[in-house]
Write a protein that holds these residues in place. Structure first.
Motif, mmCIF file in Angstrom:
data_model
loop_
_atom_site.group_PDB
_atom_site.id
_atom_site.type_symbol
_atom_site.label_atom_id
_atom_site.label_comp_id
_atom_site.label_asym_id
_atom_site.label_seq_id
_atom_site.Cartn_x
_atom_site.Cartn_y
_atom_site.Cartn_z
ATOM 1 N N ARG A 175 0.843 -1.198 0.000
ATOM 2 C CA ARG A 175 0.000 0.000 0.000
ATOM 3 C C ARG A 175 0.881 1.252 0.000
ATOM 4 O O ARG A 175 1.131 1.843 1.047
ATOM 5 N N PRO A 176 1.417 1.648 -1.152
ATOM 6 C CA PRO A 176 2.287 2.830 -1.200
ATOM 7 C C PRO A 176 1.629 4.051 -0.561
ATOM 8 O O PRO A 176 0.465 4.356 -0.821
ATOM 9 N N GLY A 177 2.367 4.735 0.280
ATOM 10 C CA GLY A 177 1.863 5.910 0.968
ATOM 11 C C GLY A 177 1.351 5.621 2.364
ATOM 12 O O GLY A 177 1.292 6.514 3.212
ATOM 13 N N ALA A 178 0.983 4.362 2.637
ATOM 14 C CA ALA A 178 0.395 4.025 3.936
ATOM 15 C C ALA A 178 1.396 4.195 5.070
ATOM 16 O O ALA A 178 1.016 4.609 6.176
ATOM 17 N N LEU A 179 2.651 3.878 4.828
ATOM 18 C CA LEU A 179 3.651 4.008 5.896
ATOM 19 C C LEU A 179 3.804 5.477 6.290
ATOM 20 O O LEU A 179 3.937 5.798 7.482
ATOM 21 N N PHE A 180 3.780 6.357 5.307
ATOM 22 C CA PHE A 180 3.889 7.785 5.612
ATOM 23 C C PHE A 180 2.695 8.258 6.427
ATOM 24 O O PHE A 180 2.849 8.987 7.412
ATOM 25 N N PHE A 181 1.492 7.852 6.039
ATOM 26 C CA PHE A 181 0.309 8.274 6.784
ATOM 27 C C PHE A 181 0.281 7.656 8.178
ATOM 28 O O PHE A 181 -0.211 8.278 9.131
ATOM 29 N N VAL B 44 -4.122 13.475 12.773
ATOM 30 C CA VAL B 44 -4.764 12.160 12.918
ATOM 31 C C VAL B 44 -5.839 11.983 11.859
ATOM 32 O O VAL B 44 -5.955 10.901 11.244
ATOM 33 N N LEU B 45 -6.637 13.021 11.609
ATOM 34 C CA LEU B 45 -7.690 12.933 10.586
ATOM 35 C C LEU B 45 -7.087 12.714 9.199
ATOM 36 O O LEU B 45 -7.601 11.908 8.408
ATOM 37 N N VAL B 46 -6.003 13.432 8.915
ATOM 38 C CA VAL B 46 -5.311 13.241 7.628
ATOM 39 C C VAL B 46 -4.778 11.820 7.517
ATOM 40 O O VAL B 46 -4.883 11.178 6.462
ATOM 41 N N ALA B 47 -4.228 11.307 8.618
ATOM 42 C CA ALA B 47 -3.684 9.947 8.613
ATOM 43 C C ALA B 47 -4.778 8.910 8.369
ATOM 44 O O ALA B 47 -4.590 7.979 7.573
ATOM 45 N N VAL B 48 -5.899 9.067 9.039
ATOM 46 C CA VAL B 48 -7.008 8.114 8.862
ATOM 47 C C VAL B 48 -7.514 8.150 7.423
ATOM 48 O O VAL B 48 -7.710 7.110 6.786
ATOM 49 N N ALA B 49 -7.705 9.365 6.900
ATOM 50 C CA ALA B 49 -8.158 9.496 5.516
ATOM 51 C C ALA B 49 -7.128 8.929 4.548
ATOM 52 O O ALA B 49 -7.475 8.244 3.570
ATOM 53 N N GLY B 50 -5.857 9.210 4.804
ATOM 54 C CA GLY B 50 -4.795 8.711 3.931
ATOM 55 C C GLY B 50 -4.687 7.198 3.958
ATOM 56 O O GLY B 50 -4.494 6.557 2.911
ATOM 57 N N MET B 51 -4.808 6.603 5.136
ATOM 58 C CA MET B 51 -4.755 5.143 5.237
ATOM 59 C C MET B 51 -5.915 4.506 4.483
ATOM 60 O O MET B 51 -5.747 3.492 3.783
ATOM 61 N N ALA B 52 -7.108 5.097 4.610
ATOM 62 C CA ALA B 52 -8.270 4.568 3.891
ATOM 63 C C ALA B 52 -8.078 4.709 2.380
ATOM 64 O O ALA B 52 -8.398 3.791 1.605
ATOM 65 N N TRP B 53 -7.529 5.854 1.954
ATOM 66 C CA TRP B 53 -7.311 6.079 0.525
ATOM 67 C C TRP B 53 -6.286 5.111 -0.044
ATOM 68 O O TRP B 53 -6.501 4.534 -1.122
ATOM 69 N N THR B 54 -5.189 4.905 0.648
ATOM 70 C CA THR B 54 -4.175 3.970 0.145
ATOM 71 C C THR B 54 -4.695 2.533 0.129
ATOM 72 O O THR B 54 -4.318 1.744 -0.738
ATOM 73 N N SER B 55 -5.579 2.205 1.056
ATOM 74 C CA SER B 55 -6.176 0.866 1.061
ATOM 75 C C SER B 55 -7.064 0.667 -0.158
ATOM 76 O O SER B 55 -6.977 -0.362 -0.836
#
Length: 262
Positions: free
Chosen positions: A198-204, A241-252
């Motif tokens: 999941r590219p980007g997930a580690l950053f988020f 935290v909100l950006v991270a949650v959104a980013g993790m969902a998007w990368t998934s």
């Protein structure tokens, strides 16, 4: 625990401060770590590190501007201090906003894999934060409320107004350094392999984990920026935290829709 002083050594008119030494060490270690990981993953390491170098410079500028804006009561009275970065005063959230954005923009311009580049950068960033936080120790800044524990001794001239009678304070810089190092170990030891597809997930994940720790630690700080009744760093952490949650969902969703995307 007490600071031996901000100055490491002096050669004639040249003054070398611990803050600068630690910032330089954090940058060198972070770039070295990122270069090794980029090579390991078969990415254009030289170009990614070039983008990273510009991102670091932009991040340092962003951190200083953020500090000046939210501490204008002081810098407005002493404008000559705006450029005195060797005395401290780099607001982490300012760097974390500007640096990655500039790095991502350069990666886009240079046709580099943006998300994988951010994943390479994340452990380097948080390890650099863990190292750089020790500059606050030598400058006797970024500490917390008074404590009865024989923790961090602060010299009288560095104590905030209204706290002259207290000697020991919570070493919040140390708490954050420990948290950052724990996040680094979690990123490289556990999450990197699990989130590889999941590219980007580690950053988020880094953004979210750092924000959680910073929110908690900030509650102890005496020098927070305030926006009305709200601590600005805590507000920024909630947004993180909100950006991270959104980013993790998007990368998934992105990985599910296109498993081969890199």
């Amino acid at each position: 625990m007490s600071s031996p002083g901000a100055i490491a050594f002096q050669l004639g008119p040249i003054v070398i401060r611990w803050y600068g030494i630690l910032m330089a060490t954090a940058i060198v270690v972070g770039l070295w770590l990122g270069f090794r990981q980029a090579k390991r993953e078969g990415l254009p390491a030289d170009d990614i590190i070039s983008a990273g170098q510009w991102a670091i410079l932009a991040g340092l500028a962003g951190a200083r501007v953020y500090e000046v804006i939210f501490n204008w009561d002081y810098y407005g009275r002493y404008p000559s201090k705006i450029v005195a970065v060797w005395e401290g005063g780099l607001a982490m959230h300012g760097g974390l906003i500007v640096g990655p954005l500039v790095g991502a923009w350069l990666a886009y311009r240079w046709r580099l894999p943006i998300l994988r580049g951010l994943d390479v950068a994340a452990p380097s960033i948080v390890l650099g934060q863990a190292i750089g936080r020790w500059g606050n120790f030598f400058n006797e800044e970024a500490f917390g409320r008074p404590t009865d524990l024989p923790w961090l001794y602060i010299a009288p001239e560095h104590r905030p107004l209204g706290y002259a009678q207290f000697e020991y304070f919570h070493p919040t810089f140390l708490y954050e350094s420990i948290w950052d190092f724990a996040v680094f170990l979690l990123l490289v030891g556990v999450l990197r392999s699990r989130l590889r597809h999941r590219p980007g997930a580690l950053f988020f994940a880094y953004v979210g984990l750092y924000s959680i720790g910073r929110f908690a630690i900030e509650a102890l700080r005496l020098d927070s920026f305030w926006l009305g009744p709200v601590r600005v760093p805590q507000l920024a952490s909630v947004i993180g935290v909100l950006v991270a949650v959104a980013g993790m969902a998007w990368t998934s969703r992105r990985a599910t829709a296109s498993p081969a995307t890199s």
